[in-house]
Design an enzyme around this catalytic site. Sequence first.
Site, PDB file in Angstrom:
ATOM      1  N   HIS A  21     -17.209  -9.480   9.154  1.00 11.49           N
ATOM      2  CA  HIS A  21     -15.905 -10.073   9.282  1.00 11.49           C
ATOM      3  C   HIS A  21     -16.009 -11.051  10.198  1.00 11.49           C
ATOM      4  CE1 HIS A  21     -15.374  -6.044   7.203  1.00 11.49           C
ATOM      5  NE2 HIS A  21     -14.259  -6.617   6.701  1.00 11.49           N
ATOM      6  N   HIS A  46     -12.645  -4.202  12.351  1.00  9.73           N
ATOM      7  CA  HIS A  46     -13.439  -4.963  11.148  1.00  9.73           C
ATOM      8  C   HIS A  46     -14.036  -6.328  12.052  1.00  9.73           C
ATOM      9  CE1 HIS A  46      -9.350  -6.180  10.375  1.00  9.73           C
ATOM     10  NE2 HIS A  46      -9.607  -7.264  10.297  1.00  9.73           N
ATOM     11  N   PRO A 106     -10.537   2.192  10.479  1.00  4.10           N
ATOM     12  CA  PRO A 106      -9.296   2.551   9.944  1.00  4.10           C
ATOM     13  C   PRO A 106      -7.958   1.946  10.664  1.00  4.10           C
ATOM     14  CG  PRO A 106     -10.754   4.525  10.239  1.00  4.10           C
ATOM     15  CD  PRO A 106     -11.482   3.514  10.969  1.00  4.10           C
ATOM     16  N   GLY A 143      -2.909  -5.895   9.487  1.00  3.21           N
ATOM     17  CA  GLY A 143      -3.162  -4.591   8.818  1.00  3.21           C
ATOM     18  C   GLY A 143      -2.682  -3.537   9.734  1.00  3.21           C
ATOM     19  N   ILE A 193      -2.738 -14.105   7.608  1.00  8.40           N
ATOM     20  CA  ILE A 193      -3.785 -14.012   6.440  1.00  8.40           C
ATOM     21  C   ILE A 193      -4.264 -12.518   6.567  1.00  8.40           C
ATOM     22  CG2 ILE A 193      -6.057 -14.612   5.449  1.00  8.40           C
ATOM     23  CD1 ILE A 193      -4.198 -17.068   5.216  1.00  8.40           C
ATOM     24  N   HIS A 204     -12.283 -13.876   5.903  1.00  6.38           N
ATOM     25  CA  HIS A 204     -11.667 -12.523   6.521  1.00  6.38           C
ATOM     26  C   HIS A 204     -12.947 -11.608   6.286  1.00  6.38           C
ATOM     27  CE1 HIS A 204      -9.499  -8.827   7.042  1.00  6.38           C
ATOM     28  NE2 HIS A 204     -10.406  -8.144   6.243  1.00  6.38           N
ATOM     29  N   GLU A 249       3.008  12.976  13.358  1.00  6.45           N
ATOM     30  CA  GLU A 249       1.898  13.494  13.315  1.00  6.45           C
ATOM     31  C   GLU A 249       0.767  12.683  13.462  1.00  6.45           C
ATOM     32  OE1 GLU A 249       4.067  13.808  10.747  1.00  6.45           O
ATOM     33  OE2 GLU A 249       4.772  15.639  10.591  1.00  6.45           O
ATOM     34  N   PHE A 294       0.852  20.071   7.719  1.00  2.07           N
ATOM     35  CA  PHE A 294       1.294  18.612   8.261  1.00  2.07           C
ATOM     36  C   PHE A 294      -0.260  17.866   8.714  1.00  2.07           C
ATOM     37  CE2 PHE A 294       5.536  20.175   7.923  1.00  2.07           C
ATOM     38  CZ  PHE A 294       5.746  19.414   6.741  1.00  2.07           C
ATOM     39  N   HIS A 300       5.684  23.473   2.366  1.00  2.00           N
ATOM     40  CA  HIS A 300       5.284  23.872   3.837  1.00  2.00           C
ATOM     41  C   HIS A 300       4.208  25.001   3.830  1.00  2.00           C
ATOM     42  CE1 HIS A 300       8.794  21.651   4.294  1.00  2.00           C
ATOM     43  NE2 HIS A 300       8.724  21.725   5.751  1.00  2.00           N
ATOM     44  N   ARG A 324       2.014  32.460  10.979  1.00  2.00           N
ATOM     45  CA  ARG A 324       3.747  32.555  11.515  1.00  2.00           C
ATOM     46  C   ARG A 324       3.949  34.068  11.745  1.00  2.00           C
ATOM     47  NH1 ARG A 324       9.340  31.918   8.218  1.00  2.00           N
ATOM     48  NH2 ARG A 324      10.816  32.179  10.113  1.00  2.00           N
TER      49      ARG A 324
END
Lengths: 681, 681
Positions: A95, A135, A185, A226, A257, A332, A428, A455, A491, A538
């Site tokens: 990139h 990137h 990411p 991003g 862009i 890009h 989270e 979660f 859940h 639990r």
Amino acid sequence: MAASASSTFSQSLLSRAIPNHPATHNSALPPHSLSFLAAASSSRRRSTRSRSSCAVVRAAAVETLQKTDTELVEKSVNTIRFLAIDAVEKANSGHPGLPMGCAPMGHILYDEVMRYNPKNPYWFNRDRFVLSAGHGCMLQYALLHLAGYDAVKEEDLKQFRQWGSQTPGHPENFETPGVEVTTGPLGQGIANAVGLALAEKHLAARYNKPDAEIVDHYTYVILGDGCQMEGIANEACSLAGHWGLGKLIAFYDDNHISIDGDTEIAFTENVDARFEALGWHVIWVKNGNTGYDEIRAAIEEAKAVKDKPTMIKVTTTIGFGSPNKANSYSVHGAALGSKEVEATRQNLGWPFEPFHVPEDVKKHWSRHTPEGAALEAEWNAKFAEYSKKYPEEAAELKSITTGELPSGWESALKSTPEERNLRFGVREHGMGAICNGIALHSPGFIPYCATFFVFTDYMRGAMRISALSEAGVIYVMTHDSIGLGEDGPTHQPIEHIASFRAMPNIFMFRPADGNETAGAYKIAVESRKTPSVLALSRQKLPQLPGTSIEGVAKGGYVISDNSTGNKPDVILAGTGSELEIAAKAGDELRKEGKAVRVVSLVSWELYDKQSDEYKESVFPAGVTARVSIEAASTFGWQKFVGDKGKAIGIDKFGASAPAGKIYKEYGLTVEAVIEAAKSFF
Amino acid sequence: MAASASSTFSQSLLSRAIPNHPATHNSALPPHSLSFLAAASSSRRRSTRSRSSCAVVRAAAVETLQKTDTELVEKSVNTIRFLAIDAVEKANSGHPGLPMGCAPMGHILYDEVMRYNPKNPYWFNRDRFVLSAGHGCMLQYALLHLAGYDAVKEEDLKQFRQWGSQTPGHPENFETPGVEVTTGPLGQGIANAVGLALAEKHLAARYNKPDAEIVDHYTYVILGDGCQMEGIANEACSLAGHWGLGKLIAFYDDNHISIDGDTEIAFTENVDARFEALGWHVIWVKNGNTGYDEIRAAIEEAKAVKDKPTMIKVTTTIGFGSPNKANSYSVHGAALGSKEVEATRQNLGWPFEPFHVPEDVKKHWSRHTPEGAALEAEWNAKFAEYSKKYPEEAAELKSITTGELPSGWESALKSTPEERNLRFGVREHGMGAICNGIALHSPGFIPYCATFFVFTDYMRGAMRISALSEAGVIYVMTHDSIGLGEDGPTHQPIEHIASFRAMPNIFMFRPADGNETAGAYKIAVESRKTPSVLALSRQKLPQLPGTSIEGVAKGGYVISDNSTGNKPDVILAGTGSELEIAAKAGDELRKEGKAVRVVSLVSWELYDKQSDEYKESVFPAGVTARVSIEAASTFGWQKFVGDKGKAIGIDKFGASAPAGKIYKEYGLTVEAVIEAAKSFF
């Protein structure tokens, strides 16, 4: 441990941290660092010693913003651009657009603003830099190269994105010293940076003295459109504003862009106003391409704002300098192509060979090696002085910066940690990534974070980065099955245990009681390069005969057996809350004269590391009568029960009802285990 | 199909949708609905027919805001509060705080504002309501009960959170007609609502005529602080602002309490300003407890703003009416307890038995049954008229509202769909949840969405809700392995295939070529209550002899075999891009005289549904010489290769280098398969 130590212990850790609600999250800060395990006793004596001599050295180094001859700056900036262009071109992959657009801010940061020692990338008090728009990593590699980091020599630039190189396709802390965290990411990096800045603020509050500012660094980050769109970024930036992280300075590369084309097609919100709403100070640099003084002034302004993080929106042109591809998505994520490279050379007046760093640029940057050494030496001297005045704090801080566990720390496994929680609200994904930042700030930080197990779906992106980037975060995940009852299937985890067993470099623990919970914590604390997930129930659980801390270290072990000669009639295996069911079924079958072995499989990853001999001692090949029980997907269990065995579990979603009722309706019962076992007799 | 049809076909669908970048996402709107498969021909003729008579009926129903006697309104509001209190008390489980605080807005919505037919919860043109703060589901159950929905009778309220009831612990569309989507995991509901509102806007633009506004409903949503903190909510709301969803009206229950206590501890951003930055119209109702006229006026104002979604911040008191627990976290997620229930009865002057609905309240709400029937009848008449004038559009719309696939749709599998894409930018989690909303708006909508496979980690929360709530979204996930090459391990899925194989009610497809891709799409389109994941390669793949659309329908099938009597010397199994490797290894082994079977295992879930007889025909129990190859975690493969077989895969993270090099270094080669096979001979 007492009979109900499991839940007591885990809840002593968790009761404050995990309220009885699906979607609230807490994390222990650094203190769930070494010092949570050590007894800290802090001295507040003050010293009147002057630090002015240090300040002089610092000014001579890079603390103040230097204004270098503009022509040389532009030459340096173009060097960065062409190193990126050339490396992407040679790899025919990568990139180039971001490095070309962000070279000016990158140059100012690494050449004029940041304090670091290129020959010791791990010097504790360095400024941290995170390229959230990972990137564009050639920007960072070019800067590390110019600054004199040994990890990125010319040969490394030429090996960009190749097998075994230290310049992989996205920045990876475990490959390239000088890279703080692993990004790519989108959104992870800005959240990591929040964690890094938080770690600095925490340590400064804990260890700085009026006469000794021993912890004192900034955290800089570059993020793009991003990153801005990702929810995780909003979560983390909301917290950064809430926490008032004044030494976090984010550069938003506002180039209009993204990969699809103009950001107008999907991103028309007012980012500045959103950040102001999040409690940030916002500055706009309108000319990020050549406005060096604008960038410098913005950084000075940002540093002057002590109680808020700052976002500097820098409007740039992606692919700046490329006559035909700048300001378009084509620059890009693909090499320019030889023709356009040549056109760009012409356009920017760059007569040099690929990968060439002009001598005057090289000479200019060469000062960072002695200056960086001086910065570190200065700090070391300061720390030596601090150690004399504040020996206990110095020892603590040292353990944090080196990551050595204090001797006897295991004995603290039954104690309640000091109250040093962070409250993340309901965020989270941000929580996980911020914990990664904390873990990677200093080797001695051991963040744990907690929410409902289900979660993990919301923060899996960050958990995977923990595993990949060797950040030893401890994920304490409660309400780990249908056993949570009435909250119902949204859940109730089903596939989550299997999903983490399949993930590389993460320990998936499902402890059955207090012994196993302590054993899991022990491994988790010791494993600084492997994150751990502890799935806890639990419901209250009894202490089971036969469980042990030592057994957990093997991942799978026999908790009871009345057979002889390693030839039980049947092997019953279970984890977590279902190990009790397996044990009870074993007791019943023994009453009927059967030879029954009960095995806990608390961590498959640890079991996999054992010798074949040990494995044969637990699951003899000759015993094919095997039954497993786990209140979760049976996916993967055939590995243990074998071709002829039976896996009892849940291969559909859960239900809303009291827990006991669901267990019964779903067939997770002592009777079901007995019936399955009897099918072999 | 031609030799390279696989990549050609999949890329004809994807080339526009998926640019060559990790973190950009697209989704096909509804049109990747039935009508993407049908040939649409739209007529733009106008009619001068008046619709004033309809408008009269409507006014007589519930379109305009009615102002009822305030005393009766308060009685109705208290009825809602006590139904929630009583149900939670009886279950000794649940969340009374939100229903008690939000009862006023709930009453106004269901009694005065929303258009629905309680006796037909699926009437197409109904207003949609989403309780994003799903833990407060007793609010919705109480409202559905009062409004006359058959799913929630008094007995159902008494069975709240019990086994087999229609009133589970969080709202579930598949359990309770009248509930539109499944909520509970915070932030999902607001994103679903964006999808519902978007679906309405799309259908209105496609089918409304100047003389026939046939699609015309609002989408209402209640969300709390928890939803606001989640990143997914910011992603979805940024898109809602971008798309200008004027008929989306969100009520933000601003009660300053989350489970941990005051929101000050973790949530101090300026939510109003953030929403304005996202392009929303924002209204603040300062007295949400008793300010009925304020709430009514806010809704009128929201409806008047046509070009922006509206957020109405309603400041309420959580647990309103409870003298000792209101405005505290203790009322959030636990039953009040008999003593406090009694105190609340005293405080609000409520002399009735548990679950009692006073006669005047009952009578007042009873009008919704005839009025709802009238609304639907009116719309049906309008649609009949529309059908006469615009028969083609009417047929299309009907297919969308009923979900019947047009005959011959399979023949469209090779065509390029019409250009009706949505661009989500870099917002995976929001994208998944918005697609759930679209899918659940009308049975005929078949949204597909696309990103890199590794970024399912960012939207797993929404994908799980697709599976649980039976929303048949199609997830087209590309760059499905180390085969993506240089982008490196952050972008290379390893554990993802296994993680979806373990998830209930979702098809995990990994097609090997064009035939299998077409076969996977066929199942995915037909499976309206099961979402599908299609993991597709980045690299080009050849068409393999023996693959077929019919084979895919069985999940696993033989693509080649030179054995006789169902007794091959070895079975080689693979998926996706590695099926080619297995096939080549089979060819080599056959040259050496071996009898080799090659099996594609494109979808394990579909294979699991086959008969034992069929399974024996594919994997005869007598043949234990088995080798599998897949460029992913081997977790779970023992199920097919058995105790004695060998699974070739990747049980660590990937690397940054050209794809071919990584395959070789990781041992995913023809040679490795041959060597493993020979170990059996």
